[in-house]
Structure formats: structure tokens, C-alpha cells
Scaffold this active site. Structure first.
Site, PDB file in Angstrom:
ATOM      1  N   GLU A 126      55.965  -8.001  16.127  1.00  0.00           N
ATOM      2  CA  GLU A 126      55.361  -8.795  17.191  1.00  0.00           C
ATOM      3  C   GLU A 126      53.839  -8.835  17.055  1.00  0.00           C
ATOM      4  OE1 GLU A 126      57.128 -10.673  18.870  1.00  0.00           O
ATOM      5  OE2 GLU A 126      59.040  -9.774  18.310  1.00  0.00           O
TER       6      GLU A 126
ATOM      7  N   GLU B  10      58.830 -16.522  11.276  1.00  0.00           N
ATOM      8  CA  GLU B  10      59.558 -15.262  11.375  1.00  0.00           C
ATOM      9  C   GLU B  10      59.538 -14.502  10.057  1.00  0.00           C
ATOM     10  OE1 GLU B  10      60.792 -13.683  14.029  1.00  0.00           O
ATOM     11  OE2 GLU B  10      59.919 -15.311  15.204  1.00  0.00           O
TER      12      GLU B  10
END
Length: 312
Positions: free
Chosen positions: A131, A202
Site C-alpha cells: 500500500e 498492482e
């Protein structure tokens, strides 16, 4: 190359928005749609973080209310050369996490209680490093703007269906045919662009997150656990806000999991395989970042509650 691709895809999303505006109101409608797109992007820039956190009922924590979890994020942020983000916990049994905010100076990271309950300390570190990689690469802003535009395109497509083509577009039957085509194809195109942006980012965040914590297999193990649990444990807040699904580390919605044009995330198996290759190239097999241990007598768990979890 990934940043260039993202910029091109965002330009395509804006063009779709303007095309829907043209079907509704001709050249004037296209100009209005462009102005609306700019206004929505500006609103998203300043308010996206607080909006998403509010949707999920996230609770901010600090070094006193969640010392272990907060301390872990603090150490990882230092390793990534990032300002300390705000740290939130979401009361949700599905293990998952996301990051938000317009830039690293105004970022926030959030993890669910399900994530803190079911993952090991090392796996949580891998997830939060992922993150923070999103924060470092400004992915949080890009994904939020994309979600805003995708939702707006769907809304405009509904208007096109209700009001039909304008008089300038009725020649040759374009008013009816064009309206139907835009109503069907524009939301699909917006979804494709949104998913393409999410998937490409991602893979980058997986790699850079693994480099931040120093051990790719921590994240690989976490992805396997989260993906398995996400299919069994519903996330009602995400189901009510599907446009935000791409912000999570694993798709929180039930449904498509394949690595294709319509998936919100890359296939988990592909992500794990890439991390295994990275671990081999790094020569890692269990070292890396070591989360700061906490005193054994501390009563609170990493989320500030009374339970301690498997790594408390």
C-alpha cells in the site's frame, strides 16, 4: 512506460466522457462534459481520501490506540522514504487493505480487522508495504480520479438513454442509434480503462512493496490468504460501492478472478508467481524487514482492541 500508459488511458477516459456529452447535447454538451470532468477531477483531488475512508467507516488510530500496527507502518514508511501516512482500521471481517490520498504528504493507509486477525506479522508488513508503494507512486490519486470518471460516464450514459440525441445529431438516425450505442458501449469502455489502469499498477506495487519490506514471499503468502478469504467472506460496504473495489489489494467483490480485460485485479496466481521470481532474483527466503516487537505485557492488539490476534 507504466506512467505513460496510465496517462494515455486517463485521456481515453476523458474522451469517453466528452463523447457521451456530445451525444446528449452536441458540441455544447461536449464542452459542458469536459468542464464537468475537470470539476469532478478537482473535487476528487481534494476530497477523495476522506470520502473513501468515510464509505468504509474507517477509524483512525495512532501510536497509543494501535501501537503495534502503527509502529509497523511507521517503520515501513521510513524504509520507503515517505512521510508518515495517517493509519486507519476498518471493522470488517474480510481481510483486505487499501491506500488513499492525493499525494504522499496527504496519504492514508487502511487495513481491516479481518486482515489483522488472520495474517502473521510478516504478512501484514508485506501488505502495508504494498500500500505504501501505491502512495509513493501516486497511484491513489490516479485510481480515485479513474473511479470518479467511470462513475460519471455511467451516469451520463443513463442521461443519454433518458433524453436521447439532440437535434444536431438526429440526421441519418444518429440520434437514436448513437444514443443506444453510447448507452451500452461507453460504460463498458470506461470499465475496461479503469481495470487496465488498476491491473498495471498492482504489479508495480507488488514489486516495489516487496522491495520496501525486503521479502517478496511475505506479500506472496499474504495475497494467497487474502484471496482465499475474500471469496468466502463478504464485504458489504464494497458491494455497495463497487467503483472503489480496485483500490483494495485484492478484489473485495465476489465474481470474476481471471486475469482478463474485465477483472479489477491481476490474477492472484500470476502475482504470486511474479513475487516468487523476484524473491529468487533477490536471494530472499525469509529475511528482510523485521517488524518492531512490542512488550509482552501490552494488552491491546494491533487494532487497539482487547484481542491480540496471531501476531499480537
Amino acid at each position: 512506460m507504466n506512467h505513460l500508459r496510465t496517462a494515455i488511458l486517463l485521456a481515453g477516459m476523458t474522451a469517453l466522457f466528452m463523447a457521451v456529452g456530445y451525444v446528449i447535447g452536441g458540441s455544447g454538451g461536449m464542452a459542458i462534459a469536459f468542464a464537468v470532468a475537470l470539476a469532478m477531477n478537482a473535487f476528487s483531488y481534494w476530497n477523495s481520501g476522506s470520502m473513501v475512508l468515510s464509505m468504509y467507516g474507517a477509524r483512525e488510530v495512532d501510536a497509543r490506540s494501535a501501537p503495534e500496527f502503527y509502529g509497523m507502518v511507521q517503520q515501513l514508511a521510513q524504509r520507503a522514504n515517505l512521510p508518515m501516512p495517517r493509519v486507519y482500521i476498518i471493522d470488517n471481517p474480510q481481510p483486505n487493505a487499501f491506500a488513499t490520498g492525493r499525494n504522499p504528504q496527504n496519504a492514508a493507509v487502511a487495513a481491516s480487522t479481518g486482515l489483522l486477525d488472520t495474517l502473521t506479522r510478516e504478512e501484514v508488513a508485506g501488505v502495508m508495504a504494498h500500500e505504501l508503494a501505491h502512495v509513493k507512486n501516486y497511484d491513489t490519486l490516479t485510481m480515485t480520479v479513474t473511479a470518479t470518471l467511470a462513475g460519471a460516464i455511467g451516469m451520463l450514459a443513463n442521461f443519454a438513454f433518458l433524453f436521447g440525441g439532440n437535434r444536431d445529431n438526429n440526421n441519418g438516425g444518429f440520434g437514436v442509434i448513437g444514443t443506444i450505442a453510447i448507452m451500452i458501449l461507453a460504460p463498458i469502455g470506461a470499465m475496461i480503462v479503469q481495470m487496465a489502469i488498476s491491473r498495471s499498477r498492482e504489479y508495480v506495487a507488488d514489486r516495489e512493496g516487496a522491495e520496501i519490506c525486503g521479502e517478496p514471499m511475505w506479500l506472496a503468502s499474504a495475497l494467497a490468504k487474502i484471496a482465499g478469504s475474500a471469496q468466502r467472506i463478504p464485504n458489504n460496504a464494497a458491494e455497495h460501492n463497487p467503483a472503489t473495489a480496485h483500490m483494495f489489494i485484492i478484489n473485495p467483490l465476489s465474481g470474476e478472478r481471471m486475469d482478463n480485460l474485465f477483472s479489477t485485479h491481476p490474477d492472484t496466481g500470476n502475482r504470486i508467481a511474479a513475487l516468487q521470481q523476484l524473491a529468487t532474483s533477490m536471494g530472499r527466503s525469509g529475511g528482510g524487514f523485521a517488524p518492531r516487537p512490542q512488550p509482552a505485557e501490552r494488552a491491546a492488539g494491533p487494532w487497539g482492541g482487547t484481542r491480540r490476534g496471531p501476531w499480537g
